[in-house]
Design a protein around this motif. Structure first.
Motif, PDB file in Angstrom:
ATOM      1  N   MET A   1      -1.297  11.120   0.432  1.00  0.00           N
ATOM      2  CA  MET A   1      -0.554  12.239   1.015  1.00  0.00           C
ATOM      3  C   MET A   1      -0.436  13.391   0.020  1.00  0.00           C
ATOM      4  SD  MET A   1      -0.037  11.509   4.113  1.00  0.00           S
ATOM      5  CE  MET A   1       1.065  12.866   4.533  1.00  0.00           C
ATOM      6  N   GLU A   2      -0.249  13.076  -1.260  1.00  0.00           N
ATOM      7  CA  GLU A   2      -0.200  14.124  -2.277  1.00  0.00           C
ATOM      8  C   GLU A   2      -1.550  14.827  -2.374  1.00  0.00           C
ATOM      9  OE1 GLU A   2       0.970  16.694  -5.316  1.00  0.00           O
ATOM     10  OE2 GLU A   2       2.159  15.478  -3.922  1.00  0.00           O
ATOM     11  N   ALA A   3      -2.624  14.047  -2.276  1.00  0.00           N
ATOM     12  CA  ALA A   3      -3.963  14.648  -2.303  1.00  0.00           C
ATOM     13  C   ALA A   3      -4.147  15.592  -1.116  1.00  0.00           C
ATOM     14  CB  ALA A   3      -5.028  13.555  -2.293  1.00  0.00           C
ATOM     15  N   LYS A   4      -3.725  15.150   0.044  1.00  0.00           N
ATOM     16  CA  LYS A   4      -3.843  16.001   1.233  1.00  0.00           C
ATOM     17  C   LYS A   4      -3.046  17.285   1.051  1.00  0.00           C
ATOM     18  CE  LYS A   4      -6.252  13.117   3.866  1.00  0.00           C
ATOM     19  NZ  LYS A   4      -7.629  13.420   4.333  1.00  0.00           N
ATOM     20  N   ALA A   5      -1.841  17.165   0.465  1.00  0.00           N
ATOM     21  CA  ALA A   5      -1.009  18.345   0.248  1.00  0.00           C
ATOM     22  C   ALA A   5      -1.675  19.328  -0.711  1.00  0.00           C
ATOM     23  CB  ALA A   5       0.352  17.918  -0.292  1.00  0.00           C
ATOM     24  N   ARG A   6      -2.528  18.831  -1.591  1.00  0.00           N
ATOM     25  CA  ARG A   6      -3.248  19.689  -2.539  1.00  0.00           C
ATOM     26  C   ARG A   6      -4.568  20.202  -1.969  1.00  0.00           C
ATOM     27  NH1 ARG A   6      -2.684  16.827  -8.528  1.00  0.00           N
ATOM     28  NH2 ARG A   6      -0.433  16.397  -8.452  1.00  0.00           N
TER      29      ARG A   6
ATOM     30  N   LEU B   1       0.808  -1.220   0.000  1.00  0.00           N
ATOM     31  CA  LEU B   1       0.000   0.000   0.000  1.00  0.00           C
ATOM     32  C   LEU B   1       0.844   1.275   0.000  1.00  0.00           C
ATOM     33  CD1 LEU B   1      -2.704  -1.150   2.575  1.00  0.00           C
ATOM     34  CD2 LEU B   1      -2.913  -1.065   0.082  1.00  0.00           C
ATOM     35  N   LEU B   2       2.118   1.178  -0.373  1.00  0.00           N
ATOM     36  CA  LEU B   2       2.958   2.363  -0.320  1.00  0.00           C
ATOM     37  C   LEU B   2       2.512   3.424  -1.320  1.00  0.00           C
ATOM     38  CD1 LEU B   2       5.309   3.910   0.824  1.00  0.00           C
ATOM     39  CD2 LEU B   2       6.834   2.708  -0.758  1.00  0.00           C
ATOM     40  N   TYR B   3       2.289   3.032  -2.584  1.00  0.00           N
ATOM     41  CA  TYR B   3       1.889   4.060  -3.554  1.00  0.00           C
ATOM     42  C   TYR B   3       0.519   4.655  -3.230  1.00  0.00           C
ATOM     43  CZ  TYR B   3       0.859   6.759  -7.653  1.00  0.00           C
ATOM     44  OH  TYR B   3       0.518   7.800  -8.484  1.00  0.00           O
ATOM     45  N   PRO B   4      -0.492   3.860  -2.864  1.00  0.00           N
ATOM     46  CA  PRO B   4      -1.738   4.492  -2.450  1.00  0.00           C
ATOM     47  C   PRO B   4      -1.545   5.471  -1.287  1.00  0.00           C
ATOM     48  CG  PRO B   4      -2.123   2.186  -2.880  1.00  0.00           C
ATOM     49  CD  PRO B   4      -0.635   2.392  -2.959  1.00  0.00           C
TER      50      PRO B   4
ATOM     51  N   VAL C   1     -10.225   6.513 -15.187  1.00  0.00           N
ATOM     52  CA  VAL C   1     -10.170   6.386 -13.739  1.00  0.00           C
ATOM     53  C   VAL C   1     -10.243   4.905 -13.360  1.00  0.00           C
ATOM     54  CG1 VAL C   1     -11.364   6.913 -11.576  1.00  0.00           C
ATOM     55  CG2 VAL C   1     -11.226   8.649 -13.382  1.00  0.00           C
ATOM     56  N   THR C   2      -9.300   4.450 -12.550  1.00  0.00           N
ATOM     57  CA  THR C   2      -9.364   3.076 -12.053  1.00  0.00           C
ATOM     58  C   THR C   2     -10.160   3.045 -10.750  1.00  0.00           C
ATOM     59  OG1 THR C   2      -7.141   3.385 -11.105  1.00  0.00           O
ATOM     60  CG2 THR C   2      -7.310   2.191 -13.194  1.00  0.00           C
ATOM     61  N   GLU C   3      -9.608   3.683  -9.699  1.00  0.00           N
ATOM     62  CA  GLU C   3     -10.275   3.715  -8.402  1.00  0.00           C
ATOM     63  C   GLU C   3      -9.607   4.760  -7.533  1.00  0.00           C
ATOM     64  OE1 GLU C   3      -9.805  -0.230  -6.810  1.00  0.00           O
ATOM     65  OE2 GLU C   3      -7.671  -0.252  -7.234  1.00  0.00           O
ATOM     66  N   GLY C   4     -10.112   4.937  -6.313  1.00  0.00           N
ATOM     67  CA  GLY C   4      -9.469   5.818  -5.356  1.00  0.00           C
ATOM     68  C   GLY C   4      -8.306   5.114  -4.693  1.00  0.00           C
ATOM     69  N   THR C   5      -7.627   5.816  -3.791  1.00  0.00           N
ATOM     70  CA  THR C   5      -6.470   5.213  -3.129  1.00  0.00           C
ATOM     71  C   THR C   5      -6.872   4.028  -2.259  1.00  0.00           C
ATOM     72  OG1 THR C   5      -6.622   6.712  -1.233  1.00  0.00           O
ATOM     73  CG2 THR C   5      -5.237   7.408  -3.081  1.00  0.00           C
ATOM     74  N   SER C   6      -8.092   4.066  -1.721  1.00  0.00           N
ATOM     75  CA  SER C   6      -8.551   2.970  -0.862  1.00  0.00           C
ATOM     76  C   SER C   6     -10.056   2.792  -0.985  1.00  0.00           C
ATOM     77  CB  SER C   6      -8.182   3.257   0.598  1.00  0.00           C
ATOM     78  OG  SER C   6      -8.714   4.503   1.026  1.00  0.00           O
ATOM     79  N   ASN C   7     -10.557   2.991  -2.198  1.00  0.00           N
ATOM     80  CA  ASN C   7     -12.002   2.942  -2.400  1.00  0.00           C
ATOM     81  C   ASN C   7     -12.315   2.802  -3.885  1.00  0.00           C
ATOM     82  OD1 ASN C   7     -11.920   5.869  -3.390  1.00  0.00           O
ATOM     83  ND2 ASN C   7     -11.295   6.126  -1.251  1.00  0.00           N
ATOM     84  N   ASN C   8     -13.544   2.432  -4.191  1.00  0.00           N
ATOM     85  CA  ASN C   8     -14.018   2.383  -5.570  1.00  0.00           C
ATOM     86  C   ASN C   8     -14.653   3.717  -5.939  1.00  0.00           C
ATOM     87  OD1 ASN C   8     -14.682  -0.893  -4.737  1.00  0.00           O
ATOM     88  ND2 ASN C   8     -13.479  -0.454  -6.562  1.00  0.00           N
ATOM     89  N   ALA C   9     -14.545   4.093  -7.235  1.00  0.00           N
ATOM     90  CA  ALA C   9     -14.976   5.412  -7.704  1.00  0.00           C
ATOM     91  C   ALA C   9     -16.198   5.298  -8.613  1.00  0.00           C
ATOM     92  CB  ALA C   9     -13.832   6.088  -8.454  1.00  0.00           C
ATOM     93  N   TYR C  10     -17.096   6.287  -8.513  1.00  0.00           N
ATOM     94  CA  TYR C  10     -18.343   6.306  -9.277  1.00  0.00           C
ATOM     95  C   TYR C  10     -18.654   7.724  -9.723  1.00  0.00           C
ATOM     96  CZ  TYR C  10     -19.024   2.161  -6.301  1.00  0.00           C
ATOM     97  OH  TYR C  10     -18.857   0.979  -5.613  1.00  0.00           O
TER      98      TYR C  10
END
Length: 286
Positions: A162-167, A154-157, A180-189
């Motif tokens: 963390m990059e999202a938080k920084a933004r 889970l390092l890249y997620p 779009v594949t998915e979120g860092t720890s979730n499915n996207a819709y």
């Protein structure tokens, strides 16, 4: 009060639970995991989590150390011992102690390492974020191509989150070949013209347990569901968007890459699905 941790059949105070430095989960991320929500002291979507656990272990050739009934008994014991009303149960199974570090798997009869622990999450249901929605940004998806296996790699997620938080965002949606594949720890819709659109199952995304339940409830409610890939441009032009996960349930998304969706408030489809999911899941909890 110290939490009670389950380690290889024993229930121990967390400061007494120790795993070998030679464990494959530690040195190789050679392990899988599941996280099950607890509402009102009961387990949510438990059969689905056990089915996915068995699948992940099978894909990696790790023996499943327990039957579903045994896993259920352990989970219930963990909930009881830690007095969890609303919270989470984390389960991890690694390939076990591999001895000296080696890329070759240890013998097939090596006992796996089993760890479970819990944490309280009082705002699991009344999550303030569900009232305001999440802001997400998009980042490249550079993970391996067996995202369907729920491994502890889970390092890249984590880096992406963390990059999202920084933004100034709540999460990142990962993008590969413009889709779009998915979120860092979730499915996207996304939701467009009343249709719920989410990527179809494959090796490219995690087969979310909450995803399966939400799509089933959506179809039962006569909502239109399209399982197909969508672009970032489609997402930005959508009427609304949301994510699903075991810890967030159904979480509205109100902004993507700085572009506000609709009126910038959680959409009616995502809000309704959250209501349905919580109602149905609490009724079916075990």
């Amino acid at each position: 009060m110290s939490r009670i941790v389950h380690l290889n059949g024993e229930y121990l105070p967390e400061d007494q639970a120790k795993v070998s430095v030679f464990d494959r989960g530690f040195v190789m991320a050679d392990a899988v995991y599941e996280v099950t929500s607890v509402l009102d002291g009961k387990l949510i979507d438990f059969p689905g989590h056990m089915a996915r656990l068995a699948r992940s272990l099978g894909e990696l050739g790790i023996q499943n150390p327990h039957s579903d009934d045994e896993w259920l008994a352990i989970h219930r014991e963990m909930v009881a011992r830690n007095e969890i009303t609303h919270g989470m149960v984390y389960l991890q199974v690694s390939r076990g102690n591999g001895g000296d570090r080696d890329f070759v798997y240890p013998p097939a009869d090596t006992p796996p390492t089993v760890v479970l622990y819990t944490w309280q999450k009082p705002q699991l249901i009344d999550n303030p974020a569900a009232e305001t929605g999440w802001k997400v940004c998009t980042l490249p998806d550079i993970r391996w191509h067996r995202r369907d296996i729920k491994t502890v790699q889970l390092l890249y997620p984590s880096m992406a989150k963390m990059e999202a938080k920084a933004r100034g965002c709540d999460d990142a949606w990962l993008v590969e070949n413009g889709l779009v594949t998915e979120g860092t720890s979730n499915n996207a819709y996304i939701v467009k013209g009343g249709a719920i659109i989410t990527r179809a199952l494959s090796n490219d995304i995690l087969h979310g347990i909450t995803r399966a339940a939400v799509l089933r409830f959506a179809r039962e409610a006569q909502m239109t569901v399209e399982e197909r890939s969508f672009t970032v441009e489609e997402a930005i032009a959508a009427d609304e968007a949301f994510i699903t996960s075991a810890s967030a349930f159904v979480m509205p998304v109100v902004e993507i890459d700085g572009v506000r969706l609709g009126d910038g408030a959680p959409g009616k489809v995502s809000r309704r699905l959250r209501e349905i999911y919580l109602e149905e899941s609490r009724a079916a909890a075990i």
